[in-house]
Design an enzyme around this catalytic site. Structure first.
Site, PDB file in Angstrom:
ATOM      1  N   SER A   1      10.117  15.926 -66.120  1.00 13.27           N
ATOM      2  CA  SER A   1       9.599  17.275 -65.907  1.00 13.27           C
ATOM      3  C   SER A   1       8.082  17.214 -65.748  1.00 13.27           C
ATOM      4  O   SER A   1       7.594  16.534 -64.852  1.00 13.27           O
ATOM      5  CB  SER A   1      10.032  18.198 -67.051  1.00 13.27           C
ATOM      6  OG  SER A   1       9.732  19.540 -66.757  1.00 13.27           O
TER       7      SER A   1
ATOM      8  N   ASP B   1      34.288  19.729 -54.737  1.00 11.19           N
ATOM      9  CA  ASP B   1      34.415  18.643 -55.724  1.00 11.19           C
ATOM     10  C   ASP B   1      34.948  17.355 -55.101  1.00 11.19           C
ATOM     11  O   ASP B   1      34.496  16.257 -55.412  1.00 11.19           O
ATOM     12  CB  ASP B   1      35.337  19.116 -56.858  1.00 11.19           C
ATOM     13  CG  ASP B   1      35.418  18.141 -58.013  1.00 11.19           C
ATOM     14  OD1 ASP B   1      34.851  17.043 -57.926  1.00 11.19           O
ATOM     15  OD2 ASP B   1      36.059  18.473 -59.030  1.00 11.19           O
TER      16      ASP B   1
ATOM     17  N   ASP C   1      19.621  20.722 -61.463  1.00 12.60           N
ATOM     18  CA  ASP C   1      18.345  21.164 -62.030  1.00 12.60           C
ATOM     19  C   ASP C   1      17.883  22.433 -61.311  1.00 12.60           C
ATOM     20  O   ASP C   1      17.660  22.434 -60.110  1.00 12.60           O
ATOM     21  CB  ASP C   1      17.304  20.051 -61.848  1.00 12.60           C
ATOM     22  CG  ASP C   1      16.055  20.263 -62.685  1.00 12.60           C
ATOM     23  OD1 ASP C   1      15.803  21.406 -63.109  1.00 12.60           O
ATOM     24  OD2 ASP C   1      15.321  19.277 -62.888  1.00 12.60           O
TER      25      ASP C   1
ATOM     26  N   HIS D   1      18.301  19.823 -65.988  1.00 13.67           N
ATOM     27  CA  HIS D   1      16.885  19.457 -66.059  1.00 13.67           C
ATOM     28  C   HIS D   1      16.661  18.406 -67.135  1.00 13.67           C
ATOM     29  O   HIS D   1      16.817  18.681 -68.325  1.00 13.67           O
ATOM     30  CB  HIS D   1      16.043  20.702 -66.344  1.00 13.67           C
ATOM     31  CG  HIS D   1      14.571  20.439 -66.311  1.00 13.67           C
ATOM     32  ND1 HIS D   1      13.943  19.892 -65.219  1.00 13.67           N
ATOM     33  CD2 HIS D   1      13.591  20.632 -67.249  1.00 13.67           C
ATOM     34  CE1 HIS D   1      12.654  19.775 -65.461  1.00 13.67           C
ATOM     35  NE2 HIS D   1      12.420  20.199 -66.691  1.00 13.67           N
TER      36      HIS D   1
END
Length: 586
Positions: free
Chosen positions: A192, A263, A403, A469
């Site tokens: 991050s 998927d 994220d 994240h």
């Protein structure tokens, strides 16, 4: 847009001429003297250009420091760095107790968000593994509050770019004094904001580190900051910490519908989408003109999140969330992070109020003002890594596809910018600028096929399916480097990104895959899945166990299936037009 990019490109700061000399190793009273473990206390005499040591203590196990349990003896050094008169960067360096316990490595640990505390857990793990480990509060104490940014521009510079330089320099000096030999290999890890710091190190301090792990990096920081406010305005529009515009249940329901559609694209129906960019799903089918799952207002929220930050005139400024990530959207992130007050404090030099981001924000003029103000102290967009790679430097970058805090396409855009810079770096600047303006997705695709091989000699990007994240969500994410740490038995070059970059630097063996793991509460493996150097991806072929990494093979899609998107072009130009950006070290 071109004029704004040109203005940013012309920010060409140069490093202060005396900084290298000022921060060169200077070990007061200890220079040239071999030190043994019991001389830990003497390290208080070590100084560097801007740091002093306040305490050095040999610490016996068991010890609990900052909530982290340390099971080995070590030398705990505490210090303060002051690169400016308003700086107070509190840092710690933990050293194995003798040269026999030390593996000749040093690692500095980045921190996410606003930092404000020392990453003790990372220091404890590193020193137990025989590594000299360092970390800091990045220049201020406290959690996710922006109060420290009000009228404190030097503290923002410390947090934005300077702290790790001071800390790494001090850690190297301390190691040289304590063991009577220099650090052989230096590493950095972070996710991050820590990932932004990681790329900042490679771009602006290329002499400091040999190997770097950059997770979910917010290296386009001003743009990222505005994206976070975009998500807050769309997901929690009414008031700070107010009710979300779309319920958690509906977001989860949308993710399940997306999984039903996409998927199995990688050959395995396993609850995760390997490549969301290949997913084709029409969200309108869930709106009022479809099955009515979403109201018109809710449908607009989903479209805004997928579209990314968009100006009032409808111009995309930054990429958004990917299909399949809906259950991981965080409606309160903008408020919890205090990003609106940060803009009010630092950009407008006001308390908030009078700057109220829900009332005053826009994504055109305010966006440009924020970018102009914050780029010189927070951005790390440059693809020019030549000073780093000439020394043999290596970077592993990773990002979770789910994220929504740091949108994943920024990492793909940076990868493509690296490939384009390999092509453009030898051209005259004016010609390079013209070619950047004329770039098309098709040209980027063709060039990346040729120059991607060169980039992979020093940079590898790994995209993690169904991972949020810096970890989390439903996909395997225990790879370390700022993501969840696997148990010690799995901290090796096959399953741990820091170990992988160490092997790459020290043995010249580049990672062809990283096996990401998920563990149960007792440390047992639940699922393992290989993630591959982009644009390769894991493909299920042999009908084996879906939870076993051996059932998947890394394959690079056919060139016709690797599409550069309009959002990628935003990041590519953002990076290339700032290729000369060097941030002021003073």
């Amino acid at each position: 847009m071109r004029n704004r990019a040109t203005a940013v490109r012309r920010i060409r700061h140069r490093k202060a001429p005396g900084l290298r000399a000022a921060c060169a190793l200077c070990v007061a009273a200890l220079a040239g003297t071999a030190q043994a473990a019991w001389d830990c206390a003497s390290l208080v005499a070590v100084t560097t250009g801007d740091a002093t040591i306040t305490s050095a203590t040999l610490t016996d196990p068991p010890a609990v420091i900052g909530g982290a349990t340390v099971a080995v003896q070590f030398c705990r050094v505490q210090g303060i760095a002051r690169p400016s008169s308003d700086s107070e960067i509190k840092f710690e360096v933990w050293l194995p107790p003798s040269a026999g316990d030390w593996n000749r490595r040093m690692k500095v640990n980045g921190t996410g968000g606003y930092a404000g505390s020392i990453p003790y857990a990372r220091l404890a793990q590193d020193v137990a593994d025989g590594i000299v480990s360092a970390g800091s509060n990045m220049g201020h104490d406290g959690g996710e509050s922006a109060s420290w940014t009000l009228n404190r521009p030097e503290k923002v510079k410390d947090w934005g770019l300077r702290a790790h330089y001071s800390v790494a320099t001090a850690a190297k000096a301390l190691s040289n004094a304590f063991y009577a030999e220099p650090v052989r290999y230096s590493y950095f890890e972070g996710c991050s904001n820590g990932g932004r710091q990681a790329l900042m190190m490679a771009q602006n301090y290329p002499e400091l580190f040999d190997g770097i792990v950059a997770g979910a990096p917010s290296n386009f920081y001003p743009d990222l900051l505005m994206w976070l406010l975009w998500t807050g305005k769309n997901l929690t529009p009414s008031a700070p910490f107010g009710p979300p515009s779309v319920s958690t249940a509906k977001r989860q329901a949308v993710t399940q519908r997306v999984l039903q559609a996409c998927d199995a694209l990688d050959g395995a129906t396993d609850g995760q989408i390997t490549n969301p960019r290949a997913c084709r799903f029409d969200i309108d089918n869930l709106g009022p003109s479809g099955d009515g799952t979403l109201t018109a207002t809710e449908l607009a929220v989903f479209k805004a999140m997928y579209a990314g930050t968009t100006s009032e005139a409808g111009v995309q400024r930054y990429t958004g969330a990917r299909l399949g990530s809906e259950a991981d959207w965080n409606p309160l992130f903008a408020d919890n992070g205090g990003y609106g007050p940060f803009i009010g404090h630092y950009v407008y030099a006001q308390e908030s109020p009078p700057f109220d981001w829900r009332r005053d924000i826009n994504f055109s003029s305010v966006y440009d003002t924020v970018k102009q103000a914050l780029t010189p102290v927070t951005a790390a967009p440059s693809p020019d890594l030549r000073a780093f790679t000439r020394r043999g430097g290596k970077i592993i970058q990773y990002h979770g596809w789910n994220d929504s805090v740091v949108a994943p396409d920024g990492s793909i855009g940076y990868y493509y910018a690296l490939t384009q810079f390999e092509w453009l770096k030898s051209l005259p600047p004016r010609l390079a600028d013209r070619l950047i303006d004329e770039l098309s997705p098709q040209a980027v695709e063709a060039t990346a096929l040729v120059f991607g091989r060169k980039v992979r000699e020093y940079h590898r990007l790994f995209m993690l399916p169904a991972v949020g994240h810096c970890g989390g969500s439903t996909g395997p994410s225990a790879i370390g480097g700022g993501a969840p740490e696997p148990p010690k038995a799995y901290r090796n070059a096959d399953t741990h990104v820091v170990s992988a970059v160490i092997k790459w630097v020290e043995e010249g063996v580049a990672p062809e895959k990283i096996v990401a793991s998920a563990f149960d509460a007792n440390g047992g493996v639940v699922r393992q899945r290989p993630v591959c150097p982009y644009p390769a991806q894991a493909v299920y072929e042999n009908g084996g166990d879906l939870n076993s990494a051996s059932s998947f093979t890394c394959k690079t899609p056919h060139p016709r299936d690797i599409n550069v998107e309009a959002g990628d072009m935003l990041h590519i130009r953002n990076s290339l037009t700032q290729r000369g950006l060097l941030l002021p070290h003073r």
